[in-house]
Design a protein around this motif. Structure first.
Motif, PDB file in Angstrom:
ATOM      1  N   LYS A 180       1.633 -59.594  25.829  1.00 49.90           N
ATOM      2  CA  LYS A 180       1.422 -58.085  25.634  1.00 49.90           C
ATOM      3  C   LYS A 180       0.444 -57.446  26.325  1.00 49.90           C
ATOM      4  O   LYS A 180       0.497 -56.264  26.778  1.00 49.90           O
ATOM      5  CB  LYS A 180       1.335 -57.708  24.188  1.00 49.90           C
ATOM      6  N   ARG A 181      -0.751 -58.093  26.215  1.00 48.56           N
ATOM      7  CA  ARG A 181      -1.995 -57.638  26.628  1.00 48.56           C
ATOM      8  C   ARG A 181      -1.714 -57.398  28.285  1.00 48.56           C
ATOM      9  O   ARG A 181      -2.266 -56.364  28.878  1.00 48.56           O
ATOM     10  CB  ARG A 181      -3.317 -58.677  26.535  1.00 48.56           C
ATOM     11  N   ALA A 182      -1.042 -58.433  28.778  1.00 44.81           N
ATOM     12  CA  ALA A 182      -0.954 -58.420  30.357  1.00 44.81           C
ATOM     13  C   ALA A 182       0.105 -57.011  30.729  1.00 44.81           C
ATOM     14  O   ALA A 182      -0.128 -56.371  31.450  1.00 44.81           O
ATOM     15  CB  ALA A 182      -0.137 -59.767  30.912  1.00 44.81           C
ATOM     16  N   VAL A 183       1.113 -57.069  29.875  1.00 45.72           N
ATOM     17  CA  VAL A 183       2.133 -55.891  30.101  1.00 45.72           C
ATOM     18  C   VAL A 183       1.291 -54.371  29.927  1.00 45.72           C
ATOM     19  O   VAL A 183       1.469 -53.408  30.572  1.00 45.72           O
ATOM     20  CB  VAL A 183       3.201 -55.954  28.902  1.00 45.72           C
ATOM     21  N   GLU A 184       0.137 -54.639  28.686  1.00 44.92           N
ATOM     22  CA  GLU A 184      -0.506 -53.296  28.780  1.00 44.92           C
ATOM     23  C   GLU A 184      -1.348 -52.702  29.933  1.00 44.92           C
ATOM     24  O   GLU A 184      -1.487 -51.715  30.467  1.00 44.92           O
ATOM     25  CB  GLU A 184      -1.524 -53.554  27.731  1.00 44.92           C
TER      26      GLU A 184
END
Lengths: 170, 385
Positions: free
Chosen positions: B120-124
């Motif tokens: 999720k953090r990467a997608v963010e």
């Protein structure tokens, strides 16, 4: 004691407290918000919260102060909400605070006399006058309810009474 | 006439100001109904943390449903798409994800969940990059968080001595690749491949140690701003929460005939508590302001969740505020609606931080009984006062 007996006992206590203090709390709310309907709703809410404490077995040494304290905090919230109601927007829309006050007072025709005089005092002076002279509370209790020092409250009482006497004798 | 006589008369008139008989009876009836509805039994259940916990365990299934509902409705729902820097981002990372984490019951699920968070953090990071608003600071924080998730995963793996599934490995790899793509060209920010965990042949424990060291190094460089201390724009959070609270007050007023009066009073009380917390947040700064503002947001979220149980809601995606409720079309539930509502209203506030909430130094909001604010996660005081 089983839960039903306990419930019954607490209900009795609850209703007795309501009978004893509801008018005083209503008056206090009225002096705080100058609106009868709102003061009635607040009174109900004060006792609703009191019930929460009662059934939770909260120790209350002074029920009367406790009720006033709830009412005072609720009034504070109410002021905040009222403030948040963006006075600017309303002024832009042609709202005149004085009109509202006049309407309020008309609505409160039955209390017009008492509210009319007290409304001329500063809001903070109104509450001490009512608590001290109408309800007969000690400055110490008033201080606790309003979360101020007894000294500050005493000063306000004296000042408010002087003002009130001037108003009443004009 | 003397001054004293005037004033005495005046005070006597005041004493005649009373509730009208009809109003008094109405209030009394309503209060008695309330007292019976919220009888002594319920109170007894919440007299100690232990019994609260036992009760919680017993009603785990329904608590699960409630929390699931909270993370899939209202603000929490709106927060799902939030990116770092957005007002609702703390709700997403602080509230939603912690709730989800709580339901990862075994070690495998916990590891899998950590990998999902890393992803999720990467997608963010990627989304911020696409938006053109990925700052150095945000990238550094997201990097630190991805590494933190790796580290937590590695710790769980070693502690529980479990096999890492290929899914988890893949997700971590994907997260790192995605993140590196987002910070393209910035070598200092890219996550080096030798920092990968769980997908390398190297023993997980060793990698974990490496990463721990790495994280410490980052911390000393000031780059490790973990979630607990992640900078949140308090002012914006406060302003948005204020908007939400105000629109909720309006909604309660608009739909006053659609909502049961007792429930409405409770929702009102929650909003009052939120207003109180927000008012205090405005007077404070930093952690305290944030804790208070999040507490207000939490209360507002509870009201929003309850409303979304009563009807289908329209949500303003910008602020997360509910704009309308269609009471003719309530969601279908396989549980008792009232019970769910009660559980939501009495749910323990979920702290945004991993650490103990930093409310030291925040004086009690009011003396006993007047308090309409619930900061501590204390089940005893967590009744909807």
């Amino acid at each position: 004691m089983n839960r039903y007996m306990k419930q019954e006992q607490l209900e009795k206590e609850f209703m007795a407290t309501f009978d004893t203090y509801s008018d005083a709390i209503f008056r206090f709310c009225l002096v705080k918000v100058s609106n009868k309907e709102l003061a009635e709703d607040m009174t109900q809410e004060v006792f609703t919260r009191y019930w929460q404490s009662l059934r939770n077995g909260k120790e209350m040494t002074n029920v009367r102060s406790f009720l006033y304290t709830i009412a005072n905090n609720m009034a504070k919230d109410w002021y905040k909400r009222k403030k948040a109601d963006s006075l600017d927007d309303r002024l832009d829309a042609g709202f005149d605070p004085r009109d509202e006050k006049a309407t309020d007072q008309m609505q409160e025709a039955e209390y017009g006399e008492v509210l009319g005089v007290i409304d001329e005092l500063e809001p903070r002076d109104r509450e001490v006058v009512v608590l001290r002279f109408v309800e007969g509370l000690d400055p110490k209790d008033i201080a606790e309810i309003l979360d101020e020092t007894a000294n500050a409250v005493s000063v306000r009482i004296t000042r408010a009474l002087n003002k009130l006497q001037t108003k009443l004798n004009v | 006439m003397t001054d004293k006589k005037h004033t005495d008369e005046y005070f006597n008139t005041w004493r005649e100001v009373k509730l009208s008989e009809t109003r008094r009876e109405d209030i009394k009836t309503a209060l008695l109904e309330h007292a019976r509805f919220h009888g002594v039994q319920e109170a007894a259940q919440s007299t100690s943390a232990v019994s609260w916990f036992v009760g919680y365990r017993r009603t785990f299934a329904s608590a699960f449903a409630v929390l699931l509902l909270m993370v899939t409705t209202g603000t929490s729902y709106a927060a799902r798409g939030a990116l770092p820097g957005d007002t609702l981002y703390p709700v997403k990372t602080g509230f939603n994800e912690r709730v989800q984490a709580a339901f990862a019951v075994n070690a495998n699920a916990k590891v899998a969940f950590q990998s999902e968070l890393a992803e999720k953090r990467a997608v963010e990071a990627k989304a911020l990059k696409a938006r053109g608003t990925l700052t150095q600071e945000q990238a550094a924080r997201l990097k630190a968080e991805i590494k933190q998730h790796q580290m937590l995963a590695a710790n769980i793996v070693t502690t529980h001595d479990i096999e890492v599934t290929s899914d988890v490995k893949e997700r971590f790899t994907l997260a790192i690749n995605e993140f590196n793509t987002a910070v393209e060209g910035d070598v200092s920010l890219a996550i080096a491949t030798d920092e990968r965990v769980a997908n390398e042949a190297a023993p997980v424990a060793r990698t974990a140690t490496m990463m721990a060291a790495d994280t410490r190094a980052d911390a000393s460089a000031g780059a490790t701003t973990m979630l607990a201390t992640a900078p949140i724009n308090e002012e914006k959070l406060i302003a948005d929460t204020q908007t939400r609270i105000e629109s909720l007050y309006e909604l309660l007023d608009t739909y006053r005939n659609e909502i049961d009066p007792v429930l409405r009073a409770k929702l009102d009380t929650k909003l009052d508590a939120a207003t109180e917390a927000l008012g205090q947040a405005k007077q404070r700064q930093g952690d305290q302001a944030r804790t208070l503002a999040l507490s207000a947001a939490d209360d507002a979220g509870k009201v929003e969740s309850v409303l979304s149980l009563l009807g289908s809601v329209e949500i303003d995606r910008e602020t997360g505020a509910i704009t309308s409720v269609d009471f003719s079309n309530p969601p279908k539930l396989d549980q008792d609606r009232d019970m769910l509502i009660e559980s939501i209203l009495n749910a323990k506030p979920i702290q945004p931080n991993n650490d103990t909430p930093t409310v030291e130094g925040v004086p009690p909001t009011s003396v006993d009984g007047g308090g309409s604010i619930e900061l501590q996660a204390d089940p005893d005081t967590n009744m909807s006062i």
